[in-house]
Design a protein around this motif. Structure first.
Motif, short mmCIF file in Angstrom:
data_model
loop_
_atom_site.label_atom_id
_atom_site.label_comp_id
_atom_site.label_asym_id
_atom_site.label_seq_id
_atom_site.Cartn_x
_atom_site.Cartn_y
_atom_site.Cartn_z
N MET A 164 15.29 -58.41 -38.46
CA MET A 164 16.71 -58.29 -38.26
C MET A 164 17.16 -59.27 -37.18
O MET A 164 16.54 -59.39 -36.15
N SER A 165 18.25 -59.97 -37.43
CA SER A 165 18.77 -60.98 -36.53
C SER A 165 19.94 -60.42 -35.72
O SER A 165 20.80 -59.72 -36.25
N THR A 166 19.96 -60.72 -34.43
CA THR A 166 21.03 -60.31 -33.54
C THR A 166 21.57 -61.55 -32.85
O THR A 166 20.80 -62.30 -32.25
N SER A 167 22.88 -61.79 -32.94
CA SER A 167 23.52 -62.90 -32.24
C SER A 167 24.39 -62.35 -31.12
O SER A 167 25.09 -61.36 -31.32
N ARG A 168 24.33 -63.01 -29.99
CA ARG A 168 25.12 -62.58 -28.83
C ARG A 168 25.71 -63.78 -28.13
O ARG A 168 25.08 -64.84 -28.08
N VAL A 169 26.90 -63.61 -27.58
CA VAL A 169 27.48 -64.57 -26.65
C VAL A 169 27.48 -63.87 -25.30
O VAL A 169 28.02 -62.77 -25.17
N LEU A 170 26.83 -64.48 -24.33
CA LEU A 170 26.64 -63.87 -23.02
C LEU A 170 27.24 -64.79 -21.95
O LEU A 170 27.03 -66.00 -22.00
N THR A 171 27.97 -64.20 -21.02
CA THR A 171 28.55 -64.98 -19.92
C THR A 171 28.25 -64.27 -18.62
O THR A 171 28.41 -63.05 -18.51
N TRP A 172 27.79 -65.05 -17.64
CA TRP A 172 27.45 -64.52 -16.32
C TRP A 172 28.25 -65.22 -15.24
O TRP A 172 28.42 -66.44 -15.28
N ASP A 173 28.68 -64.46 -14.26
CA ASP A 173 29.13 -65.02 -12.99
C ASP A 173 27.85 -65.29 -12.21
O ASP A 173 26.98 -64.42 -12.14
N VAL A 174 27.72 -66.49 -11.66
CA VAL A 174 26.47 -66.86 -10.97
C VAL A 174 26.79 -67.22 -9.51
O VAL A 174 26.95 -68.40 -9.17
N PRO A 175 26.93 -66.21 -8.64
CA PRO A 175 27.26 -66.50 -7.25
C PRO A 175 26.21 -67.37 -6.54
O PRO A 175 26.55 -68.09 -5.60
N ALA A 176 24.96 -67.33 -6.99
CA ALA A 176 23.92 -68.14 -6.34
C ALA A 176 24.23 -69.63 -6.44
O ALA A 176 23.83 -70.40 -5.57
N SER A 177 24.95 -70.05 -7.48
CA SER A 177 25.34 -71.45 -7.63
C SER A 177 26.83 -71.66 -7.40
O SER A 177 27.33 -72.76 -7.53
N ARG A 178 27.53 -70.54 -7.10
CA ARG A 178 28.99 -70.53 -7.05
C ARG A 178 29.56 -71.11 -8.34
O ARG A 178 30.40 -71.99 -8.34
N GLY A 179 29.05 -70.56 -9.45
CA GLY A 179 29.46 -71.04 -10.76
C GLY A 179 29.36 -69.96 -11.82
O GLY A 179 29.43 -68.77 -11.51
N CYS A 180 29.18 -70.38 -13.05
CA CYS A 180 29.06 -69.45 -14.16
C CYS A 180 28.22 -70.08 -15.27
O CYS A 180 27.96 -71.28 -15.27
#
Length: 189
Positions: free
Chosen positions: A1-17
């Protein structure tokens, strides 16, 4: 079974995303992502990740752009324990199964899924091919993943340790990072 996801993170360690388009198909992961950060200097990252069966890294292709330069890394695992970076053999990585792209929560997925550490007790010590960002230098990294607890929704909490660094990460039921204290937090949506 295939699962597709779009994931977005806030990345404070780089002050980015970071955003990633990830597909799990059985025990194979394919993903492509983009990250922007300002620490240690402003940069853009694009990457493509492919694993073979058992969530073993097969290839990580990364491009990093800063104001001063653009660099590309083609990191490959031959399926028998050997690694190359841009075609050059990396003997210090013999036996490593995973890559670990710096400041990227997605690359914690492979060892956690392989050993079901988000679901069941266990501890795994492993060697990874760690890629620093934004310079794309590849270094061996000894890492330990330890299951701590199950969490709501079928996920789990796993302690990540490397050298003196430790953090307790929360994973969802599919094995993707939800919260990596000190590094990244997934943005709902």
């Amino acid at each position: 079974m295939s699962t597709s996801r779009v994931l977005t993170w806030d990345v404070p360690a780089s002050r980015g995303c970071e955003s990633a388009w990830a597909e799990l198909d059985g025990d194979v992961l394919r993903a492509r992502g983009r990250a922007v950060g300002t620490v240690p200097e402003p940069y853009w990252i694009t990457y493509e990740l492919q694993t073979s069966d058992g969530w073993v890294t097969r290839r990580l292709r990364v491009t990093a752009e800063t104001a001063a330069r653009s660099r590309t890394l083609d990191l490959r695992h031959d399926g028998r324990g050997g690694w190359t970076a841009d075609g050059e053999r990396l003997p210090a990585f013999e036996g490593a199964l995973d890559c670990d792209l710096g400041l990227c929560p997605l690359t914690n997925t492979m060892p956690v899924l392989r050993h079901a550490l988000h679901r069941a007790a266990g501890e795994r010590r492993l060697l990874t091919a760690w890629v620093s960002v934004p310079d794309l230098t590849v270094r061996p990294s000894r890492q330990t993943y330890t299951h701590l607890a199950r969490t709501s929704g079928g996920g789990g909490r796993v302690r990540f340790a490397s050298g003196t660094f430790r953090s307790d990460l929360d994973f969802d039921a599919d094995g993707f990072v939800v919260d990596y204290p000190g590094l990244a937090t997934r943005i709902a949506g």
